[in-house]
Design a protein around this motif. Structure first.
Motif, mmCIF file in Angstrom:
data_model
loop_
_atom_site.group_PDB
_atom_site.id
_atom_site.type_symbol
_atom_site.label_atom_id
_atom_site.label_comp_id
_atom_site.label_asym_id
_atom_site.label_seq_id
_atom_site.Cartn_x
_atom_site.Cartn_y
_atom_site.Cartn_z
ATOM 1 N N VAL A 130 -38.572 8.554 39.412
ATOM 2 C CA VAL A 130 -39.774 8.981 38.890
ATOM 3 C C VAL A 130 -40.844 8.013 39.630
ATOM 4 C CG1 VAL A 130 -41.425 8.930 36.896
ATOM 5 C CG2 VAL A 130 -38.623 9.217 36.626
ATOM 6 N N PRO A 131 -41.853 8.547 40.204
ATOM 7 C CA PRO A 131 -42.813 7.660 40.952
ATOM 8 C C PRO A 131 -43.334 6.521 40.147
ATOM 9 C CG PRO A 131 -42.976 9.998 41.795
ATOM 10 C CD PRO A 131 -41.973 9.824 40.434
ATOM 11 N N GLY A 132 -43.394 5.451 40.502
ATOM 12 C CA GLY A 132 -43.899 4.206 39.690
ATOM 13 C C GLY A 132 -43.033 3.471 38.648
ATOM 14 N N GLN A 133 -41.861 4.124 38.542
ATOM 15 C CA GLN A 133 -40.929 3.623 37.754
ATOM 16 C C GLN A 133 -39.710 3.096 38.421
ATOM 17 O OE1 GLN A 133 -39.803 5.856 34.398
ATOM 18 N NE2 GLN A 133 -41.799 6.829 34.309
ATOM 19 N N PRO A 134 -38.812 1.891 37.857
ATOM 20 C CA PRO A 134 -37.735 1.610 38.603
ATOM 21 C C PRO A 134 -36.851 3.137 38.704
ATOM 22 C CG PRO A 134 -38.256 0.399 36.820
ATOM 23 C CD PRO A 134 -38.957 1.283 36.708
ATOM 24 N N ALA A 135 -36.042 3.122 39.597
ATOM 25 C CA ALA A 135 -34.986 4.238 39.604
ATOM 26 C C ALA A 135 -33.774 3.895 38.497
ATOM 27 C CB ALA A 135 -34.499 4.459 41.127
ATOM 28 N N ARG A 136 -33.274 5.037 37.887
ATOM 29 C CA ARG A 136 -32.154 4.768 36.948
ATOM 30 C C ARG A 136 -31.111 5.433 37.110
ATOM 31 N NH1 ARG A 136 -35.684 6.414 31.944
ATOM 32 N NH2 ARG A 136 -37.253 6.502 33.589
ATOM 33 N N LEU A 137 -29.947 4.600 37.379
ATOM 34 C CA LEU A 137 -28.801 5.208 37.725
ATOM 35 C C LEU A 137 -27.684 5.214 36.334
ATOM 36 C CD1 LEU A 137 -26.738 5.969 40.109
ATOM 37 C CD2 LEU A 137 -25.790 3.715 39.549
ATOM 38 N N TYR A 138 -27.247 6.745 36.301
ATOM 39 C CA TYR A 138 -26.562 6.847 35.232
ATOM 40 C C TYR A 138 -24.976 7.045 35.831
ATOM 41 C CZ TYR A 138 -31.070 7.862 32.919
ATOM 42 O OH TYR A 138 -31.923 7.566 32.540
ATOM 43 N N CYS A 139 -24.296 6.294 35.628
ATOM 44 C CA CYS A 139 -22.920 6.302 36.252
ATOM 45 C C CYS A 139 -21.860 6.307 35.578
ATOM 46 C CB CYS A 139 -22.754 5.224 37.348
ATOM 47 S SG CYS A 139 -22.760 3.631 36.435
ATOM 48 N N HIS A 140 -20.586 6.934 35.892
ATOM 49 C CA HIS A 140 -19.584 7.199 35.120
ATOM 50 C C HIS A 140 -18.615 6.095 35.141
ATOM 51 C CE1 HIS A 140 -15.979 9.938 34.384
ATOM 52 N NE2 HIS A 140 -16.409 9.790 33.295
ATOM 53 N N ALA A 141 -18.139 5.542 33.951
ATOM 54 C CA ALA A 141 -17.224 4.199 33.652
ATOM 55 C C ALA A 141 -16.297 4.541 32.908
ATOM 56 C CB ALA A 141 -18.050 3.113 33.822
ATOM 57 N N PRO A 142 -15.273 5.478 33.430
ATOM 58 C CA PRO A 142 -14.285 5.836 32.124
ATOM 59 C C PRO A 142 -13.366 4.987 31.885
ATOM 60 C CG PRO A 142 -13.783 7.200 34.294
ATOM 61 C CD PRO A 142 -15.043 6.321 34.373
ATOM 62 N N THR A 143 -12.467 4.996 30.889
ATOM 63 C CA THR A 143 -11.550 4.009 30.631
ATOM 64 C C THR A 143 -10.451 4.870 31.201
ATOM 65 O OG1 THR A 143 -12.356 3.290 28.563
ATOM 66 C CG2 THR A 143 -9.910 3.049 28.996
ATOM 67 N N ASP A 144 -9.631 4.630 32.072
ATOM 68 C CA ASP A 144 -8.777 5.417 32.951
ATOM 69 C C ASP A 144 -7.591 4.522 33.471
ATOM 70 O OD1 ASP A 144 -7.554 6.903 35.021
ATOM 71 O OD2 ASP A 144 -9.469 7.504 36.076
ATOM 72 N N PHE A 145 -6.325 4.718 32.763
ATOM 73 C CA PHE A 145 -5.216 3.894 33.146
ATOM 74 C C PHE A 145 -4.522 4.617 34.193
ATOM 75 C CE2 PHE A 145 -2.233 6.825 31.168
ATOM 76 C CZ PHE A 145 -3.084 7.457 29.861
ATOM 77 N N TRP A 146 -5.115 5.744 34.859
ATOM 78 C CA TRP A 146 -4.254 6.281 35.913
ATOM 79 C C TRP A 146 -5.009 6.023 37.203
ATOM 80 C CZ3 TRP A 146 -0.275 9.667 35.569
ATOM 81 C CH2 TRP A 146 -0.136 10.424 34.210
ATOM 82 N N HIS A 147 -6.201 5.349 37.191
ATOM 83 C CA HIS A 147 -7.112 4.905 38.453
ATOM 84 C C HIS A 147 -7.572 3.747 38.063
ATOM 85 C CE1 HIS A 147 -7.070 9.488 38.448
ATOM 86 N NE2 HIS A 147 -6.356 9.113 39.783
ATOM 87 N N LEU A 148 -8.181 2.922 38.992
ATOM 88 C CA LEU A 148 -9.023 1.923 38.795
ATOM 89 C C LEU A 148 -10.187 2.294 38.924
ATOM 90 C CD1 LEU A 148 -8.771 -1.123 37.717
ATOM 91 C CD2 LEU A 148 -8.423 -1.768 39.988
#
Ligand code: GLY
Ligand code: MN
Ligand code: MN
Length: 459
Positions: free
Chosen positions: A81-99
């Motif tokens: 959004v112009p004039g605002q910090p960019a905002r990252l929404y990221c996926h951080a699952p609890t995942d015992f298959w992968h790291l």
């Protein structure tokens, strides 16, 4: 066209923070110009092979990668959004298959990061933030491979916004130039190991493996599959096999292989002849040296204000001169160019932009408003027709090949009498030559990232 001040600021942006400031400015300008109140940039998600639960190596949307070099993961959404910090929404699952990797740290005032353990929560938070930012301000843009949610008032990949961003992406920030220098240095380490393996008589497969070891890359980390071609395989432009057995006789080697630094690509080609040579081998080795000299000459012609498409035409004239000087044609170099004889010996473009993508975007764009100059009718494979400007990074990669399927029409056509067929046919077992450097345009001319890296490595 970016003003020279904006260009200077971008090139001087050596830190990641300064790089983000440039992106913030570029996106604000692009959104304002194209009438979008905000942008949501979606990383995308891997797609499994048909009827399988495995997928090829995932590459996030390059528009997201540019904000998060080396850290853009599947499913992430970035709200700009112009004039605002960019905002990252990221996926951080609890995942015992992968790291799963740790979420990026962000950058205060420029990039805020929020991590979510479920995709539902991630999308809901990003959607709500977009609604709030839109208020009653109309429409936003969604930049990503998949369609946006139905209920969000966003245009999907609007061409005017993409054109604007792609035009500007050709001017690398200082941070990006640093990444490209690093990628080039890594690739050169691999090229030296590959050349040594060739001198030792290794197979294509062995050379390929030596390249990976020297660069410290896994195959999926390479920007593109390495082209490791012995003998006539050098005449297949994007040869993709790795023969396990060294050919006999063992004549020559073409390598086109890159490396990756935080998602930025190097793309380098070199050609070598074996030390044991008969007459044709000596001719081929001399041709490699001659093309190398012409390639350096072409790089020396690069300067701001010149046009890359014209450089491509000059490359064809250089190829015509080589064919003439080596007795491969019976007409003048000029006539070889006019008769399109050179097209059969040099069938690809002189080069392309380099960056987040090996063939980076924006090569035909003439202005941020989307005006293009397409490849000329005669040279459909040319990927770059743009005016050369400081801060651009592109390849300069002339080639000279002996490709039976391209020579056949000449053999049966009106130009046949102008070609020294016995001499040309003697070179068919060698396939071809390509010399490819990665070149940064400076206000004065160029910095040859590739030759500099070879020189630093003592080669
Ligand atoms: N490595 C692909 C190219 O040179 O364009
Ligand atoms: Mn290339
Ligand atoms: Mn290449």
């Amino acid at each position: 066209m970016p003003s020279s001040t904006a260009t200077d600021v971008a090139i001087a942006a050596v830190s990641y923070r300064a790089h983000l400031e440039v992106l913030q400015q570029r996106w604000s300008d692009a959104l304002a110009t194209t009438g979008h109140a905000l942008a949501m940039v979606s990383a995308g998600a891997p797609a499994n092979h048909f009827l399988d639960d495995q997928h090829p190596a995932f590459r996030a949307n390059p528009h997201l990668q540019q904000w998060l070099p080396g850290q853009a993961e599947a499913h992430a959404l970035l709200l700009i959004v112009p004039g605002q910090p960019a905002r990252l929404y990221c996926h951080a699952p609890t995942d015992f298959w992968h790291l799963p990797p740790e979420p990026p740290a962000g950058e205060s005032g420029l990039l805020e990061v929020q991590a979510f353990s479920t995709l539902g929560a991630l999308r809901e938070a990003a959607g709500q933030a977009a609604w709030k930012a839109l208020g009653n301000q109309g429409q936003g843009a969604w930049i990503g491979p998949e369609a946006p949610p139905d209920d969000l008032p966003v245009a999907h990949n609007p061409q005017d916004l993409l054109d604007h961003l792609h035009f500007l992406r050709a001017t690398k920030t200082g941070f990006e130039i640093h990444c490209l220098r690093q990628a080039t240095a890594t690739a050169v380490t691999g090229h030296l190991a590959a050349a040594a393996a060739f001198q030792n008589g290794a197979s294509e497969y062995e050379i390929h493996m030596q390249y990976l070891v020297a660069t410290g890359h896994t195959e999926r980390e390479l920007p593109y599959p390495s082209i490791i071609a012995l003998n006539q395989h050098a005449g297949t432009l994007h040869y993709q096999h790795y023969d396990r057995t060294p050919p006999q006789p063992y004549l020559n080697f073409l390598i086109d292989a890159g490396a990756n630094h935080l998602g930025y690509a190097a793309d380098i080609s070199r050609s070598y002849a074996s030390a044991e040579r008969d007459q044709a081998g000596a001719q081929f080795a001399a041709l490699i040296d001659a093309l190398d000299e012409r390639q350096r000459w072409l790089v020396a012609q690069v300067r701001p204000g010149a046009n890359y498409g014209e450089l491509h035409v000059q490359a064809h004239r250089q190829i015509g001169e080589l064919l003439n000087a080596f007795g491969l044609i019976r007409c003048s170099s000029e006539s070889a160019y006019e008769q399109r004889i050179t097209d059969a010996f040099f069938p690809h473009g002189l080069g392309h932009f380099l960056g987040l993508q090996t063939h980076d975007v924006g090569g035909y764009l003439q202005a941020p408003d989307g005006r293009t100059a397409p490849a000329p009718e005669r040279f459909p494979a040319l990927r770059l027709t743009r005016t050369i400007e400081p801060g651009q990074v592109f390849t300069v990669e002339p080639g000279l090949y002996f490709i039976p399927t391209l020579l056949e029409p000449l053999r049966n056509g009106a130009s046949a009498k102008d070609i020294a067929w016995a001499e040309v046919d003697a070179l068919l077992p060698y396939g071809g030559i390509r010399i490819e450097d990665n070149v940064l345009v400076t206000p004065e001319g160029t910095e040859n990232l590739t030759r500099d890296a070879f020189a630093r490595a003592g080669a």
